[in-house]
Design a protein around this motif. Structure first.
Motif, PDB file in Angstrom:
ATOM      1  N   THR A 205       0.834  -1.209   0.000  1.00 14.46           N
ATOM      2  CA  THR A 205       0.000   0.000   0.000  1.00 14.46           C
ATOM      3  C   THR A 205       0.861   1.248   0.000  1.00 14.46           C
ATOM      4  O   THR A 205       1.965   1.263   0.571  1.00 14.46           O
ATOM      5  N   GLY A 206       0.353   2.257  -0.655  1.00 14.52           N
ATOM      6  CA  GLY A 206       0.991   3.562  -0.603  1.00 14.52           C
ATOM      7  C   GLY A 206       0.322   4.495   0.378  1.00 14.52           C
ATOM      8  O   GLY A 206       0.697   5.668   0.491  1.00 14.52           O
ATOM      9  N   LEU A 207      -0.660   3.979   1.118  1.00 13.67           N
ATOM     10  CA  LEU A 207      -1.391   4.808   2.069  1.00 13.67           C
ATOM     11  C   LEU A 207      -0.594   4.974   3.362  1.00 13.67           C
ATOM     12  O   LEU A 207       0.164   4.084   3.771  1.00 13.67           O
ATOM     13  N   ASP A 208      -0.776   6.112   3.992  1.00 17.36           N
ATOM     14  CA  ASP A 208      -0.181   6.368   5.302  1.00 17.36           C
ATOM     15  C   ASP A 208      -1.089   5.728   6.351  1.00 17.36           C
ATOM     16  O   ASP A 208      -2.138   6.274   6.697  1.00 17.36           O
ATOM     17  N   LEU A 209      -0.683   4.571   6.863  1.00 17.17           N
ATOM     18  CA  LEU A 209      -1.538   3.831   7.777  1.00 17.17           C
ATOM     19  C   LEU A 209      -1.749   4.561   9.097  1.00 17.17           C
ATOM     20  O   LEU A 209      -2.751   4.332   9.777  1.00 17.17           O
ATOM     21  N   ALA A 210      -0.803   5.423   9.449  1.00 16.43           N
ATOM     22  CA  ALA A 210      -0.952   6.160  10.705  1.00 16.43           C
ATOM     23  C   ALA A 210      -1.950   7.303  10.581  1.00 16.43           C
ATOM     24  O   ALA A 210      -2.461   7.793  11.595  1.00 16.43           O
ATOM     25  N   ASP A 211      -2.230   7.724   9.364  1.00 17.39           N
ATOM     26  CA  ASP A 211      -3.136   8.860   9.145  1.00 17.39           C
ATOM     27  C   ASP A 211      -4.209   8.452   8.144  1.00 17.39           C
ATOM     28  O   ASP A 211      -4.344   9.023   7.069  1.00 17.39           O
ATOM     29  N   LEU A 212      -4.988   7.454   8.531  1.00 15.47           N
ATOM     30  CA  LEU A 212      -5.968   6.865   7.642  1.00 15.47           C
ATOM     31  C   LEU A 212      -7.373   7.179   8.143  1.00 15.47           C
ATOM     32  O   LEU A 212      -7.626   7.201   9.349  1.00 15.47           O
ATOM     33  N   ASP A 213      -8.286   7.425   7.222  1.00  7.99           N
ATOM     34  CA  ASP A 213      -9.687   7.595   7.607  1.00  7.99           C
ATOM     35  C   ASP A 213     -10.567   6.853   6.619  1.00  7.99           C
ATOM     36  O   ASP A 213     -10.115   6.345   5.589  1.00  7.99           O
ATOM     37  N   ALA A 214     -11.854   6.764   6.944  1.00  8.66           N
ATOM     38  CA  ALA A 214     -12.774   6.002   6.112  1.00  8.66           C
ATOM     39  C   ALA A 214     -12.870   6.597   4.707  1.00  8.66           C
ATOM     40  O   ALA A 214     -12.966   5.855   3.717  1.00  8.66           O
ATOM     41  N   ARG A 215     -12.841   7.909   4.621  1.00  9.78           N
ATOM     42  CA  ARG A 215     -12.956   8.537   3.307  1.00  9.78           C
ATOM     43  C   ARG A 215     -11.821   8.097   2.387  1.00  9.78           C
ATOM     44  O   ARG A 215     -12.052   7.775   1.211  1.00  9.78           O
ATOM     45  N   THR A 216     -10.599   8.045   2.910  1.00  4.24           N
ATOM     46  CA  THR A 216      -9.457   7.619   2.107  1.00  4.24           C
ATOM     47  C   THR A 216      -9.624   6.178   1.643  1.00  4.24           C
ATOM     48  O   THR A 216      -9.347   5.837   0.490  1.00  4.24           O
ATOM     49  N   VAL A 217     -10.077   5.314   2.537  1.00  6.33           N
ATOM     50  CA  VAL A 217     -10.264   3.904   2.182  1.00  6.33           C
ATOM     51  C   VAL A 217     -11.255   3.757   1.044  1.00  6.33           C
ATOM     52  O   VAL A 217     -11.070   2.950   0.129  1.00  6.33           O
ATOM     53  N   PHE A 218     -12.318   4.544   1.043  1.00 10.83           N
ATOM     54  CA  PHE A 218     -13.324   4.425   0.004  1.00 10.83           C
ATOM     55  C   PHE A 218     -12.942   5.120  -1.293  1.00 10.83           C
ATOM     56  O   PHE A 218     -13.455   4.752  -2.358  1.00 10.83           O
ATOM     57  N   GLU A 219     -12.035   6.084  -1.240  1.00  3.98           N
ATOM     58  CA  GLU A 219     -11.727   6.858  -2.439  1.00  3.98           C
ATOM     59  C   GLU A 219     -10.381   6.512  -3.076  1.00  3.98           C
ATOM     60  O   GLU A 219     -10.175   6.774  -4.273  1.00  3.98           O
ATOM     61  N   ALA A 220      -9.458   5.899  -2.325  1.00  2.89           N
ATOM     62  CA  ALA A 220      -8.099   5.710  -2.813  1.00  2.89           C
ATOM     63  C   ALA A 220      -8.013   4.615  -3.878  1.00  2.89           C
ATOM     64  O   ALA A 220      -8.641   3.564  -3.757  1.00  2.89           O
ATOM     65  N   ASP A 221      -7.217   4.865  -4.911  1.00  4.90           N
ATOM     66  CA  ASP A 221      -6.865   3.857  -5.910  1.00  4.90           C
ATOM     67  C   ASP A 221      -5.609   3.166  -5.396  1.00  4.90           C
ATOM     68  O   ASP A 221      -4.487   3.536  -5.744  1.00  4.90           O
ATOM     69  N   ASP A 222      -5.801   2.167  -4.549  1.00  5.19           N
ATOM     70  CA  ASP A 222      -4.696   1.547  -3.820  1.00  5.19           C
ATOM     71  C   ASP A 222      -5.066   0.090  -3.528  1.00  5.19           C
ATOM     72  O   ASP A 222      -6.232  -0.213  -3.237  1.00  5.19           O
ATOM     73  N   PRO A 223      -4.103  -0.845  -3.588  1.00 10.00           N
ATOM     74  CA  PRO A 223      -4.427  -2.264  -3.364  1.00 10.00           C
ATOM     75  C   PRO A 223      -5.043  -2.547  -2.000  1.00 10.00           C
ATOM     76  O   PRO A 223      -5.976  -3.362  -1.895  1.00 10.00           O
ATOM     77  N   LEU A 224      -4.547  -1.897  -0.956  1.00  7.49           N
ATOM     78  CA  LEU A 224      -5.115  -2.125   0.365  1.00  7.49           C
ATOM     79  C   LEU A 224      -6.539  -1.589   0.432  1.00  7.49           C
ATOM     80  O   LEU A 224      -7.459  -2.273   0.920  1.00  7.49           O
ATOM     81  N   ALA A 225      -6.743  -0.382  -0.064  1.00  2.00           N
ATOM     82  CA  ALA A 225      -8.087   0.196  -0.045  1.00  2.00           C
ATOM     83  C   ALA A 225      -9.062  -0.684  -0.813  1.00  2.00           C
ATOM     84  O   ALA A 225     -10.195  -0.915  -0.375  1.00  2.00           O
ATOM     85  N   ALA A 226      -8.624  -1.211  -1.976  1.00  2.00           N
ATOM     86  CA  ALA A 226      -9.499  -2.062  -2.777  1.00  2.00           C
ATOM     87  C   ALA A 226      -9.858  -3.343  -2.025  1.00  2.00           C
ATOM     88  O   ALA A 226     -11.009  -3.789  -2.055  1.00  2.00           O
ATOM     89  N   ARG A 227      -8.881  -3.935  -1.338  1.00  2.00           N
ATOM     90  CA  ARG A 227      -9.174  -5.165  -0.602  1.00  2.00           C
ATOM     91  C   ARG A 227     -10.123  -4.900   0.560  1.00  2.00           C
ATOM     92  O   ARG A 227     -11.043  -5.684   0.813  1.00  2.00           O
ATOM     93  N   VAL A 228      -9.914  -3.805   1.262  1.00  2.81           N
ATOM     94  CA  VAL A 228     -10.793  -3.479   2.386  1.00  2.81           C
ATOM     95  C   VAL A 228     -12.204  -3.195   1.887  1.00  2.81           C
ATOM     96  O   VAL A 228     -13.186  -3.645   2.488  1.00  2.81           O
ATOM     97  N   ARG A 229     -12.336  -2.478   0.790  1.00  2.08           N
ATOM     98  CA  ARG A 229     -13.669  -2.223   0.233  1.00  2.08           C
ATOM     99  C   ARG A 229     -14.374  -3.527  -0.125  1.00  2.08           C
ATOM    100  O   ARG A 229     -15.577  -3.680   0.091  1.00  2.08           O
ATOM    101  N   ASP A 230     -13.616  -4.497  -0.656  1.00  2.00           N
ATOM    102  CA  ASP A 230     -14.219  -5.784  -0.992  1.00  2.00           C
ATOM    103  C   ASP A 230     -14.708  -6.498   0.265  1.00  2.00           C
ATOM    104  O   ASP A 230     -15.808  -7.061   0.280  1.00  2.00           O
ATOM    105  N   ARG A 231     -13.904  -6.472   1.326  1.00  2.14           N
ATOM    106  CA  ARG A 231     -14.313  -7.100   2.586  1.00  2.14           C
ATOM    107  C   ARG A 231     -15.536  -6.398   3.166  1.00  2.14           C
ATOM    108  O   ARG A 231     -16.457  -7.051   3.667  1.00  2.14           O
TER     109      ARG A 231
END
Length: 315
Positions: A205-231
């Protein structure tokens, strides 16, 4: 009918909103603030002040109101007129009915916020006599209209579907229970769940895990965000399936900031997965017609109808 004025309050874990509306549900004034940190009395006083501000915006006094409806985070204690130790705020008990009655001198109708959302969609947006309102916001909740009547329950906590188990032995919910729907799909829980997935599964992931919020998870084009959205899509489908089996709605209406701001990411997976999870026919799944105002306008509808949801009722 439109000459009568009522108040509506939406007390959420993050935001506190109030409106003044006429007998047709048209908003004449509104106010909004963050839900304050502090004990229940602090929050209760903020509720009164916010309604006072909405009255000021409408050019009326609080004692001009014929009734006030409150859609509040739960659990509720209907007999005490209070929110009772809600898991997403620090306050243990929030008095709501008594402070508003003292200030406005009128009847105050307290309902769970998701029941208010269901009432709003039913009576101000023609949602039909059998619907369930599901909110994905700071937490997860539901409210049900069955045979044209809102379900409230013994203490006001009917349809607390955010606390159904979607992952046995899973992550701890804010209420302390394991594996609840809210522990994954509530906005307050999404960042922690994403960090757990990253650690346990080694997802790049290229996301900053220490500074993460729900909006980023739903909007980011990122492998971790995509997997979490699927779950989350899978968990949301399980939660909705339990809701459908419990209440047999014709329509499931999604509200709350996460759903309203990410309709495709939320509704798409539920629509795709739901038929395979059901022993009954799948309902229509759609976004709330009233958008982010569903709870607030539902509180207005509760005030107009004496809390019954009956268009011919009311104070």
């Amino acid at each position: 009918m439109t000459g009568r004025l009522v108040g509506g309050v939406d007390l959420g874990a993050t935001n506190l909103r109030a409106v003044v509306a006429d007998g047709g549900g048209e908003v004449r004034g509104r106010a909004r603030t963050e839900t304050p940190a502090g004990d229940g009395d602090v929050v209760g006083r903020a509720v009164v002040r916010t309604l006072e501000d909405a009255c000021g915006a409408a050019g009326v006094a609080p004692d001009d109101l014929a009734a006030v409806g409150v859609g509040s985070i739960g659990p509720l204690d209907r007999a005490a007129g209070a929110a009772d130790d809600p898991p997403n705020v620090a306050a243990e008990r929030i008095p709501l009915v008594a402070p508003l009655e003292d200030r406005c001198g009128c009847e105050v109708l307290l309902v769970n916020d998701c029941v208010a959302g269901a009432v709003g969609e039913r009576y101000l947006a023609d949602g039909g006599p059998d619907l369930t309102y599901v909110t994905l916001s700071t937490g997860v909740g539901a409210g049900a209209i069955v045979d044209g009547r809102p379900l409230r329950g013994h203490r006001g906590n009917a349809a607390e579907m955010g606390h159904v188990v979607v992952e046995p032995g899973g992550r701890e919910c804010g209420c302390g229970g394991p594996g609840h729907w809210e522990a994954y799909a509530g906005g307050q829980s999404v960042p922690g769940f994403a960090r757990e997935v990253a650690r346990a599964e080694g997802v790049e992931t290229g996301l900053d895990l220490a500074d993460l919020d729900a909006r980023t998870v739903f909007e980011a084009d990122d492998p971790l965000a995509a997997r979490v959205r699927d779950r989350l899509g899978a968990y949301n489908a399980l939660g909705v399936a339990a809701t459908v089996h419990a209440f047999d709605p014709a329509v499931v209406v999604f509200g709350g900031a996460i759903a309203v701001n990410n309709p495709d990411a939320v509704l798409g997976p539920v629509r795709e997965r739901l038929p395979d999870l059901l022993a009954v026919d799948a309902p229509t799944v759609r976004l709330a017609s009233l958008g982010e105002d569903a709870v607030l306008k539902g509180a207005v509808a509760a005030a107009l109808t004496g809390g019954t949801g009956d268009p011919d009722g009311g104070p």
